[in-house]
Motif scaffolding. Structure first.
Motif, PDB file in Angstrom:
ATOM      1  N   MET A 146      45.054  57.416  76.580  1.00 26.62           N
ATOM      2  CA  MET A 146      44.325  56.676  75.557  1.00 26.62           C
ATOM      3  C   MET A 146      43.330  55.715  76.219  1.00 26.62           C
ATOM      4  SD  MET A 146      45.849  55.336  71.990  1.00 26.62           S
ATOM      5  CE  MET A 146      44.910  55.746  70.514  1.00 26.62           C
ATOM      6  N   CYS A 198      43.026  51.837  74.599  1.00 31.35           N
ATOM      7  CA  CYS A 198      44.043  51.171  73.788  1.00 31.35           C
ATOM      8  C   CYS A 198      44.786  50.200  74.691  1.00 31.35           C
ATOM      9  CB  CYS A 198      45.010  52.197  73.207  1.00 31.35           C
ATOM     10  SG  CYS A 198      46.366  51.416  72.306  1.00 31.35           S
ATOM     11  N   HIS A 204      46.504  50.555  67.033  1.00 35.21           N
ATOM     12  CA  HIS A 204      46.070  50.601  68.429  1.00 35.21           C
ATOM     13  C   HIS A 204      45.063  49.488  68.683  1.00 35.21           C
ATOM     14  CE1 HIS A 204      47.919  54.571  68.981  1.00 35.21           C
ATOM     15  NE2 HIS A 204      47.428  54.880  67.791  1.00 35.21           N
ATOM     16  N   HIS A 237      50.289  53.745  75.916  1.00 35.62           N
ATOM     17  CA  HIS A 237      49.257  54.652  75.402  1.00 35.62           C
ATOM     18  C   HIS A 237      48.130  54.786  76.414  1.00 35.62           C
ATOM     19  CE1 HIS A 237      50.419  53.592  70.940  1.00 35.62           C
ATOM     20  NE2 HIS A 237      51.446  54.010  71.661  1.00 35.62           N
ATOM     21  N   VAL A 273      47.872  49.052  74.070  1.00 32.68           N
ATOM     22  CA  VAL A 273      49.298  49.365  74.208  1.00 32.68           C
ATOM     23  C   VAL A 273      49.384  50.133  75.532  1.00 32.68           C
ATOM     24  CG1 VAL A 273      51.230  50.705  73.296  1.00 32.68           C
ATOM     25  CG2 VAL A 273      49.798  49.355  71.754  1.00 32.68           C
TER      26      VAL A 273
HETATM   27 CU    CU Z   1      47.468  52.850  71.314  1.00 30.37          CU
END
Ligand code: CU
Length: 523
Positions: free
Chosen positions: A511, A501, A428, A506, A503
């Motif tokens: 996240m 994070c 991450h 996510h 990504v």
């Molecule tokens: Cu992530």
């Protein structure tokens, strides 16, 4: 096969299933002619006038106006134009060329259409059915900006509305980037094309005499899935009520807005400002002739000294500053590869203009923040919640969803160590707004023991950051089953920011967490 590999594979199959069911069939990228489009260079943003500074109305600052817009643009010579969302009139949007210590104002009007064209998941926090479909808010990634100009994810606004943000640029030369940050749909807006570069320069960097002008080239690299009609394809899960997928991996590599472009270069030194703008793909970039190159900078500016690399690893959101020397390569065609994917081609010509630029042996000192300066260490667990069927449900930071009260509240100007305890099978890339930081180390631990006892039991040696990570960072890979420690001085402003994070799938599914820089007295 690990569970994550299986899910990746499953996601890909799901993507294919959903793609063949959509209006146009999926594009096979192997059928696209390679290296037929010249690499686009985004235009440089120009101020349209001067406006009063927010806190000092007598001071006038350069004022830019860059609207969020829908455009039609060909991603490849042989494809019809794709619908994109962007800033200004291209994706990537215009590059901001700014100087340290010279503040500016940017108005970001939302001129997007009233309907989204990518699959919104209304079960995600912040994207509920009573929330407008089309929302935007701009964040300059890496900027030390006051909280009211940072692009807080819940400060989104709808088409017809606008915001003017103040960027002090009181920070060292670095390649920042701007992108959408709207709560719950950020992954879709960025996939649609809403990003661009924001370069800060300063006298120190100028004095190094690095390659510049035509020999300094931005490379914004990302992956996409496309349909045969040239349109973007964003994969969905099998459940129409919950289309969110945990990751997106495209099979078409795009640089500066074109699939598989080429760049004519001279046999001399070039500086490339590389950004990984992918939603979820980690880039492992290398040159096809196995030529080595130097990395001279990272997210937040210059490294202490150049680092010789044959491969450059960039997580989503990370930047790398490269010097590539094509001297002696006249007539060669060199491909920039990402693992087994081709990204773009460099065509080295015969003629060379005088190259007076330098690759200095040392660059900019990066004084280490001693661990003893830290007043607090925060253990922060990274967690993936699974359904009973073993499918990804959501990702959590510090095991806490977005809407819960702030738990990270560093005191202004204090130093803290943040220790990311990654219990998941994914890497991450963790990004903190407002601040720059240094990576201390990574170390393998036992996730199951940690989940059962709350105690970290290490199983491997302490690993220092790679040399090309050992500068000022704003995004760090928290690798799977590792504890990754960073050290941060919370300088700049009091107020509410976020960490998350990068990504994007996510980030949009929990996240991300607020954090608040507080004054010492009210702690
Ligand atoms: Cu992530």
């Amino acid at each position: 096969m690990t569970r994550r590999t299986f899910v990746r594979h499953a996601t890909y199959l799901t993507a294919l299933a959903s793609r063949s069911a959509s209006a146009a069939p999926a594009l096979n990228p192997n059928l696209l002619a390679k290296f037929v489009d010249p690499l686009p260079i985004p235009e440089v943003a120009k101020p349209t006038g001067m406006r009063a500074a927010p806190s000092h109305p007598s001071t006038k600052l350069p004022y830019y106006r860059v609207p969020m817009r829908q455009i039609e643009c060909k991603l490849h010579r042989d494809l019809p134009a794709a619908r994109l969302w962007c800033y200004g009139s291209s994706s990537p949007g215009p590059t901001f060329e700014t100087r340290a210590g010279q503040p500016l104002l940017i108005e970001w009007p939302n001129e997007l259409p009233g309907k989204h064209f990518l699959p919104i998941d209304h079960t995600l926090h912040g994207a509920e059915t009573d929330t407008p479909e089309v929302r935007g808010i701009v964040h300059v990634h890496g900027a030390k900006a006051p909280p009211e100009s940072d692009g807080y994810p819940e400060d989104w606004y709808v088409p017809g509305k606008s915001r003017t943000y103040f960027y002090p640029n009181a920070q060292e030369a670095a390649a920042l980037w701007y992108h959408d940050h709207a709560m719950g749909i950020n992954r879709l807006n960025i996939y649609a094309g809403m990003f661009g570069l924001f370069l800060i320069r300063d006298d120190f960097e100028d004095a190094l005499n690095l390659p510049k002008g035509a020999f300094e080239v931005p490379l914004v690299i990302y992956d996409r899935l496309l349909k045969q009609d040239g349109q973007l394809d964003y994969p969905v899960s099998g459940d129409p009520a919950r289309p969110w997928v945990p990751e997106v991996f495209g099979d078409v590599m795009v640089a500066n807005g074109k699939a598989f472009p080429f760049l004519n270069v001279e046999p001399r030194k070039y500086r490339f400002r590389v950004l990984n703008a992918s939603n979820g793909r980690f880039l492992h970039l290398a040159l096809s002739n196995e030529q080595k190159f130097h990395q001279i900078g990272t997210d937040q500016g210059l490294l202490p000294a150049p680092v010789l690399l044959e491969r450059s690893l960039l997580a989503p959101g990370e930047r790398a500053d490269w010097i590539v020397d094509f001297t002696g390569r006249a007539g060669e065609q060199i491909v920039l590869n990402n693992d087994s994917f081709q990204v773009m081609q460099f065509r080295v010509g015969q003629t060379k203009s005088p190259d007076t630029s330098l690759l200095p042996a040392t660059l900019r000192p990066v004084p280490k923040i001693p661990e003893s300066a830290a007043v607090k260490t925060r253990p922060l667990a990274l967690i993936e919640q699974m359904t009973m069927k073993g499918e990804s449900m959501s990702m959590l930071l510090n095991n806490t969803p977005w809407h819960m009260p702030v738990t990270e509240n560093p005191v202004l100007d204090s130093v803290e160590i943040w220790s990311f305890i990654n219990t998941t099978d994914d890497s991450h890339p963790i990004h903190l707004h407002l601040v720059r930081f240094q990576i201390l180390d990574r170390r393998r631990f036992e996730p199951f023991f940690y989940q059962n006892t709350g105690e970290v039991r290490y199983t491997g040696p302490v690993t220092p950051p790679a040399p090309e990570e050992a500068g000022w960072k704003d995004t760090v890979r928290a690798d799977p089953r590792m504890v990754t420690r960073i050290i941060v001085r919370f300088e700049g402003y009091l107020g509410r920011y976020v960490w998350h994070c990068h990504v994007l799938e996510h980030e949009d599914n929990e996240m991300m967490r607020p954090y608040e820089v507080i004054a010492a007295a009210i702690r």
